[in-house]
Scaffold this motif. Structure first.
Motif, PDB file in Angstrom:
ATOM      1  N   UNK A 204       0.553  -1.150  -0.523  1.00  0.00           N
ATOM      2  CA  UNK A 204       0.402   0.212   0.583  1.00  0.00           C
ATOM      3  C   UNK A 204       1.100   1.382  -0.510  1.00  0.00           C
ATOM      4  N   UNK A 205       1.911   1.346   0.969  1.00  0.00           N
ATOM      5  CA  UNK A 205       2.958   2.530   0.832  1.00  0.00           C
ATOM      6  C   UNK A 205       3.404   2.379  -0.261  1.00  0.00           C
ATOM      7  N   UNK A 206       4.097   1.613  -1.182  1.00  0.00           N
ATOM      8  CA  UNK A 206       4.956   1.667  -2.357  1.00  0.00           C
ATOM      9  C   UNK A 206       3.635   1.665  -3.630  1.00  0.00           C
ATOM     10  N   UNK A 207       2.822   1.798  -3.535  1.00  0.00           N
ATOM     11  CA  UNK A 207       1.175   2.157  -4.590  1.00  0.00           C
ATOM     12  C   UNK A 207       1.282   3.824  -4.465  1.00  0.00           C
ATOM     13  N   UNK A 208       1.212   4.767  -2.791  1.00  0.00           N
ATOM     14  CA  UNK A 208       0.793   5.871  -2.695  1.00  0.00           C
ATOM     15  C   UNK A 208       2.158   6.508  -3.154  1.00  0.00           C
ATOM     16  N   UNK A 209       3.486   5.570  -2.844  1.00  0.00           N
ATOM     17  CA  UNK A 209       4.544   6.635  -2.987  1.00  0.00           C
ATOM     18  C   UNK A 209       4.908   6.753  -4.579  1.00  0.00           C
ATOM     19  N   UNK A 210       4.374   5.329  -5.116  1.00  0.00           N
ATOM     20  CA  UNK A 210       4.150   5.975  -6.771  1.00  0.00           C
ATOM     21  C   UNK A 210       3.713   7.151  -7.607  1.00  0.00           C
ATOM     22  N   UNK A 211       2.788   7.259  -6.395  1.00  0.00           N
ATOM     23  CA  UNK A 211       2.072   8.445  -7.126  1.00  0.00           C
ATOM     24  C   UNK A 211       0.650   7.872  -6.741  1.00  0.00           C
ATOM     25  N   UNK A 212       0.057   6.865  -7.083  1.00  0.00           N
ATOM     26  CA  UNK A 212      -1.553   6.711  -7.468  1.00  0.00           C
ATOM     27  C   UNK A 212      -2.542   6.826  -5.943  1.00  0.00           C
ATOM     28  N   UNK A 213      -3.733   7.389  -6.170  1.00  0.00           N
ATOM     29  CA  UNK A 213      -4.971   7.662  -4.956  1.00  0.00           C
ATOM     30  C   UNK A 213      -4.929   6.697  -4.547  1.00  0.00           C
ATOM     31  N   UNK A 214      -5.628   6.814  -3.512  1.00  0.00           N
ATOM     32  CA  UNK A 214      -6.684   5.261  -2.829  1.00  0.00           C
ATOM     33  C   UNK A 214      -8.209   5.998  -3.093  1.00  0.00           C
ATOM     34  N   UNK A 215      -8.641   4.310  -3.284  1.00  0.00           N
ATOM     35  CA  UNK A 215      -9.848   5.104  -4.615  1.00  0.00           C
ATOM     36  C   UNK A 215     -11.005   3.914  -3.681  1.00  0.00           C
ATOM     37  N   UNK A 216     -10.522   3.194  -3.404  1.00  0.00           N
ATOM     38  CA  UNK A 216     -11.740   2.065  -2.621  1.00  0.00           C
ATOM     39  C   UNK A 216     -11.598   0.715  -2.301  1.00  0.00           C
ATOM     40  N   UNK A 217     -12.574   0.153  -1.623  1.00  0.00           N
ATOM     41  CA  UNK A 217     -12.458  -1.386  -0.887  1.00  0.00           C
ATOM     42  C   UNK A 217     -13.456  -1.774  -1.201  1.00  0.00           C
ATOM     43  N   UNK A 218     -13.160  -3.326  -1.790  1.00  0.00           N
ATOM     44  CA  UNK A 218     -14.077  -3.994  -2.890  1.00  0.00           C
ATOM     45  C   UNK A 218     -13.575  -5.251  -1.470  1.00  0.00           C
ATOM     46  N   UNK A 219     -14.850  -5.692  -1.305  1.00  0.00           N
ATOM     47  CA  UNK A 219     -14.966  -6.258   0.060  1.00  0.00           C
ATOM     48  C   UNK A 219     -15.482  -7.224  -0.326  1.00  0.00           C
ATOM     49  N   UNK A 220     -13.997  -8.732   0.053  1.00  0.00           N
ATOM     50  CA  UNK A 220     -14.562 -10.118  -0.146  1.00  0.00           C
ATOM     51  C   UNK A 220     -14.321  -9.923  -1.588  1.00  0.00           C
ATOM     52  N   UNK A 221     -13.823  -9.820  -2.329  1.00  0.00           N
ATOM     53  CA  UNK A 221     -13.978 -10.760  -4.088  1.00  0.00           C
ATOM     54  C   UNK A 221     -12.748 -11.056  -4.050  1.00  0.00           C
TER      55      UNK A 221
END
Length: 337
Positions: free
Chosen positions: A138-155
């Motif tokens: 998660x930290x890698x994705x954020x530092x790479x410039x991606x933004x948290x958009x949502x949570x897919x539950x139980x998928x």
């Protein structure tokens, strides 16, 4: 067929996989990689690893996926890839080998891959699907410039157990993550959100308080509602009273801020309670109620609240009834301090 390119950022290099990389990398497969990719913990055999390397070349030729060795100072440190989807969307994946973790290579490699994907592959969007328990990714994705958009539950399933998936994304037109706007947007996507509710105390000339009898729950409540995105609490309570009762009011003094803990499936919330002034009781006779939400309205006093309003609201109303000073701060209807 265009050869898969090599992409560089100083000593960090993304290059195509070669069969001769097999011996140096297959033994770097470890339990951490096995856990999050849901593959056997044992090192892949030489044949398995060479077959996978050959497949990366085939996928590039088919333009279905671009997979790169992450090379650091001449050593294979990991792998990154982008799987191509229609329309112009790429799904990212990555792994850093144990001897090279903790140096920031993961996010730098992913960011380099993202920038290359926008430029060379003409993608409009990249996204990553990460198990929220995999905090390092998660930290890698954020530092790479991606933004948290949502949570897919139980998928998804991991080791036979149903899991959630966190979706992070970046658009071609997003501000660069090194800019103030880009960093702020990334950070803002990760911060907790809390419901804000705005309500109002409208009094009659005899000092009674207006409560609404609601269609969707048994307890009576103060007029008001949930604050919309980019809307101030004061503007919200004025809008809600206009929509629900067809009355025009002015949000006056802030009487109380009441924090509500999680209850009956609702997350916690902050309630702003405003003074809406004093009116002749007959004004409400002319109100036009929004029938899908409001069944009736009632002028009430302290003797009317027990059993008709929720316990936390009864505590709030009694606190307001007894208080003559400035703005109250309450938690679950009870003043603190």
């Amino acid at each position: 067929m265009t050869a898969q390119p090599t992409v560089r950022d100083g000593e960090l290099v993304l290059r195509p996989w070669r069969l001769e990389d097999s011996d140096a990398t297959r033994h770097l497969h470890d339990d951490e990689i096995a856990r999050w990719f849901d593959v056997p913990a044992a090192h892949p055999s030489e044949q398995e690893h060479r077959s996978w390397i050959e497949r990366t070349g085939t996928e590039w030729a088919e333009r279905s996926r671009a997979t790169f060795v992450v090379e650091w100072r001449g050593h294979a440190a990991g792998t990154v890839d982008v799987r191509l989807q229609d329309p112009a969307v790429g799904v990212l994946s990555w792994a850093v080998y144990a001897p090279f973790r903790g140096r920031g290579l993961g996010w730098r490699a992913v960011r380099l891959l993202v920038e290359w994907s926008f430029d060379a592959l003409a993608l409009d969007r990249v996204e990553a699907h990460v198990n929220p328990r995999n905090r390092a990714s998660v930290r890698t994705a954020l530092r790479a410039g991606l933004r948290r958009e949502g949570l897919l539950r139980g998928n998804a399933r991991l080791a036979g157990v149903t899991q959630d998936t966190l979706v992070l994304g970046r658009l071609r037109g997003d501000a660069h993550p090194d800019s103030r706007e880009g960093f702020t947007a990334m950070l803002d996507s990760t911060l907790p959100t809390k419901r804000a509710i705005a309500q109002g105390v409208l009094r009659s000339t005899t000092g009674r308080i207006l409560l609404c009898e609601l269609v969707y729950k048994g307890e009576w409540d103060l007029p008001g509602g949930v604050v919309d995105r980019h809307e101030s609490p004061a503007a919200c309570v004025v809008r809600e009273v206009r929509e629900e009762l067809d009355l025009t009011v002015v949000a006056g003094r802030l009487l109380a801020v009441n924090w509500l803990p999680a209850l009956l499936g609702w997350a916690d919330a902050t309630v702003f309670v405003f003074d809406l002034g004093t009116v002749d009781a007959a004004v409400v006779d002319r109100a036009r109620l929004q029938q899908r939400e409001i069944r009736a309205v009632h002028w009430t006093g302290p003797l009317d609240w027990a059993g008709r309003v929720a316990p936390y609201n009864e505590r709030l109303l009694r606190s307001l009834h007894e208080h003559t000073g400035g703005t109250l701060y309450l938690e679950d209807g009870t003043p603190t301090g």
